[in-house]
Design a protein around this motif. Structure first.
Motif, PDB file in Angstrom:
ATOM      1  N   SER A  51       0.835  -1.202   0.000  1.00  0.00           N
ATOM      2  CA  SER A  51       0.000   0.000   0.000  1.00  0.00           C
ATOM      3  C   SER A  51       0.872   1.255   0.000  1.00  0.00           C
ATOM      4  CB  SER A  51      -0.924   0.002   1.222  1.00  0.00           C
ATOM      5  OG  SER A  51      -1.863  -1.039   1.151  1.00  0.00           O
TER       6      SER A  51
ATOM      7  N   ASN B 209       2.331   1.623  -3.360  1.00  0.00           N
ATOM      8  CA  ASN B 209       1.322   2.145  -4.276  1.00  0.00           C
ATOM      9  C   ASN B 209       1.186   3.657  -4.134  1.00  0.00           C
ATOM     10  OD1 ASN B 209      -1.023   1.867  -6.132  1.00  0.00           O
ATOM     11  ND2 ASN B 209      -2.170   2.532  -4.328  1.00  0.00           N
TER      12      ASN B 209
ATOM     13  N   GLY C   2      -0.104   0.266 -12.933  1.00  0.00           N
ATOM     14  CA  GLY C   2       0.956   0.295 -11.930  1.00  0.00           C
ATOM     15  C   GLY C   2       2.152  -0.535 -12.334  1.00  0.00           C
TER      16      GLY C   2
ATOM     17  N   LEU D 105       8.147  -0.893  -7.527  1.00  0.00           N
ATOM     18  CA  LEU D 105       6.830  -0.588  -8.079  1.00  0.00           C
ATOM     19  C   LEU D 105       6.360  -1.691  -9.020  1.00  0.00           C
ATOM     20  CD1 LEU D 105       7.011   3.258  -8.780  1.00  0.00           C
ATOM     21  CD2 LEU D 105       5.818   2.077  -6.937  1.00  0.00           C
TER      22      LEU D 105
ATOM     23  N   GLY E  80       3.130  -3.905  -8.436  1.00  0.00           N
ATOM     24  CA  GLY E  80       2.130  -4.097  -9.481  1.00  0.00           C
ATOM     25  C   GLY E  80       1.811  -5.563  -9.697  1.00  0.00           C
TER      26      GLY E  80
ATOM     27  N   VAL F 269      -0.328  -6.804  -6.743  1.00  0.00           N
ATOM     28  CA  VAL F 269      -1.720  -6.364  -6.830  1.00  0.00           C
ATOM     29  C   VAL F 269      -2.484  -7.184  -7.858  1.00  0.00           C
ATOM     30  CG1 VAL F 269      -3.216  -4.436  -7.509  1.00  0.00           C
ATOM     31  CG2 VAL F 269      -1.258  -4.020  -6.023  1.00  0.00           C
TER      32      VAL F 269
END
Length: 529
Positions: free
Chosen positions: A301, A304, A460, A508, A512, A515
């Motif tokens: 989180s 993100n 993302g 990142l 991604g 997620v």
């Protein structure tokens, strides 16, 4: 010095037969212009022979020498080779391509283009990052990201032209390839640069088409009997408008379009945070950072949130292209007006982004919609107590900004398509083919937006791949080309920022992937929501 290629051009007069086929390059004006490298692997340079009795520079008609292992970027400031480079004629393709076709830009044009490319819809989700980071860390991270990307932008402006060789690198990919080689450029830079252009245009079609639908609903009213268009039809309407506007020939010709885009972006950002702040905080607003039950989920989180802030700053893939539209000489280099335009543009960008992020978080707190951010919040929380005129105006400004942003983000793609033709045919692209290329690109983006509507779920992941273009690659290119003193301030600064940018990109991408695996993706081809 690299690969020397002899240029067969009618612009170079032929000497009489008694001089055994040698060519003569006449001297340029007293104030020499910086040249741009060709789109081929190396700049087109000539081996230089001593001047003849008439003072002309003679280019020998010799075989192409083998490449040497010495760098082709660094020569003494007043060396004979530097003067020879400035006297040679380079690939004429720069005069045929839309980015470098016109070189009469100025600081005003630079400010317009930078503003239009630097402010976008992605900034409207900045308050969402604050819900995870909180007030203190949210403001700190936003400030650090702003200063960081402004520094790398300064590096790109300085790297655009070399005072040692007289070369101008008018495209991001050219500069990266000149720094690390064409093969490395294709591996590490080509996809992120193409994604930042083509992917942004796809996103603009989705955003613009969706906002057109909202605008129609507001203007038509609740009792409207007109049959509304489908999402696909609204996407098509937006694409047609973008394709028509894309027929403007070159980057300088869209300066007025960029001015309109910049003005509309400033306007809708200001309207959104003003409406949010003047309407007061929502009932039950909390500013406590959102906590996840699982430590791993909490880590991702935070990542993100950092990604949202990193993605809020864009346009570095267009910086060299914007600067390429300016004239440049040794006495008046292009980096001076370019940096003036950038400073003005980013002062205005800061006055838009910081109030938008801080004011939006103050008004909505943890209730800010994660999907759409401020744009969704305006319609969701203020759709009844705010004037319909204000809501319709906000939608219209978003639409106009999306159409105008499409032009500047599509320009590198137009340039790349036309360069394929000019390299093959060795002549300018005719107007009808240029129009066809741009229509093909626009409707190709429309097809992707319709065929792969879940592409936003991968933003993302794909965006993490493009982060180094803004935060890391400029630092490494500075180290490679400028070679600052080892262990000096600039050496340490660029190594730390460059490595930090690469680490940010990796985490990142990992976030991604997490997620996508954790939440899944609703795959629905040709069914845009």
């Amino acid at each position: 010095m690299g690969d020397f290629v002899e240029e067969e051009s009618s612009a170079i007069p032929q000497r009489p037969a008694m001089d055994f086929g040698a060519h003569v390059v006449s001297a340029p004006p007293m104030q020499s212009q910086y040249n741009s490298p060709s789109l081929s692997r190396k700049p087109l340079l000539f081996p230089i022979e001593p001047a003849d009795s008439n003072g002309a520079i003679v280019v020998a008609n010799k075989a192409t020498p083998k490449p040497s292992h010495t760098s082709n970027f660094f020569t003494p400031l007043s060396s004979p080779m530097r003067k020879a480079i400035q006297l040679t004629k380079l690939d004429p393709q720069d005069a045929w391509l839309p980015i470098t076709e016109s070189r009469n830009g100025n600081a005003y044009y630079a400010a317009f283009h930078t503003l239009c490319s630097g402010i976008g819809i992605q900034a409207l989700v900045l308050p969402v990052a604050f819900t995870i980071l909180g007030w203190t860390w949210g403001i700190i991270c936003l400030t650090v990201a702003f200063v960081w990307q402004l520094y790398t932008l300064w590096l790109l402006v300085k790297l655009h032209e070399s005072t040692q060789t007289g070369m101008r690198y008018s495209r991001y990919f050219q500069l990266f390839s000149a720094s690390f080689g064409e093969r490395m450029g294709k591996i590490f830079a080509l996809f992120p640069i193409m994604y930042l252009s083509g992917g942004t245009c796809v996103a603009l079609i989705i955003i613009g088409g969706s906002t057109m639908k909202i605008f129609f609903q507001i203007v038509c009213g609740h009792g409207c009997s007109a049959k509304p268009l489908t999402n696909v039809e609204w996407y098509l309407v937006f694409t047609c408008a973008a394709v028509v506007l894309s027929q403007l020939p070159n980057l300088n010709s869209i300066a007025g379009v960029s001015l309109i885009g910049a003005a509309t972006a400033i306007a809708y950002c200001t309207i959104m945070w003003l409406v949010s702040v003047t309407s007061g905080r929502l009932d039950g607003v909390s500013y406590d950072p959102v906590k996840e039950n699982d430590n791993m989920a909490m880590i991702f989180s935070v990542l993100n949130a950092l990604g949202i802030m990193a993605f809020a700053f864009r346009g570095h893939n267009l910086t060299l292209e914007i600067q390429a539209t300016m004239p440049s000489t040794e006495k008046n280099p292009s980096h001076v007006p370019m940096w003036i335009g950038v400073k003005v543009a980013y002062a205005i960008i800061a006055m838009c982004l910081f109030p938008l992020a801080i004011g939006g978080y103050w008004a909505y707190g943890h209730k800010i919609p994660a999907n759409g951010g401020m744009l969704t919040a305006i319609y969701q929380y203020h759709g009844r107590d705010t004037s319909q005129f204000v809501l319709a105006l906000t939608s219209l400004l978003v639409i106009i900004n999306a159409v105008t942003s499409f032009q500047i983000y599509g320009m590198p793609m137009f340039d790349d398509m036309e360069s394929k033709y000019t390299k093959r045919k060795n002549k300018p692209c005719p107007w009808w083919l240029r129009s066809g290329f741009r229509a093909m690109f626009g409707y190709g983006c429309f097809f992707v937006a319709v065929a792969i509507p879940f592409l936003g779920s991968l933003a993302g992941l794909i965006g993490g791949i493009a982060v180094p273009v803004t935060f890391a690659y400029p630092c490494f290119m500075w180290l490679r080309i400028k070679k600052p003193k080892k262990y000096g301030i600039m050496w340490w600064l660029n190594w730390v920022l460059g490595l930090s940018g690469m680490i940010l990109s990796v985490v990142l991408i990992a976030a991604g992937i997490y997620v996508v695996i954790d939440t899944g993706i609703e795959v629905s081809f040709f069914k845009p929501h």
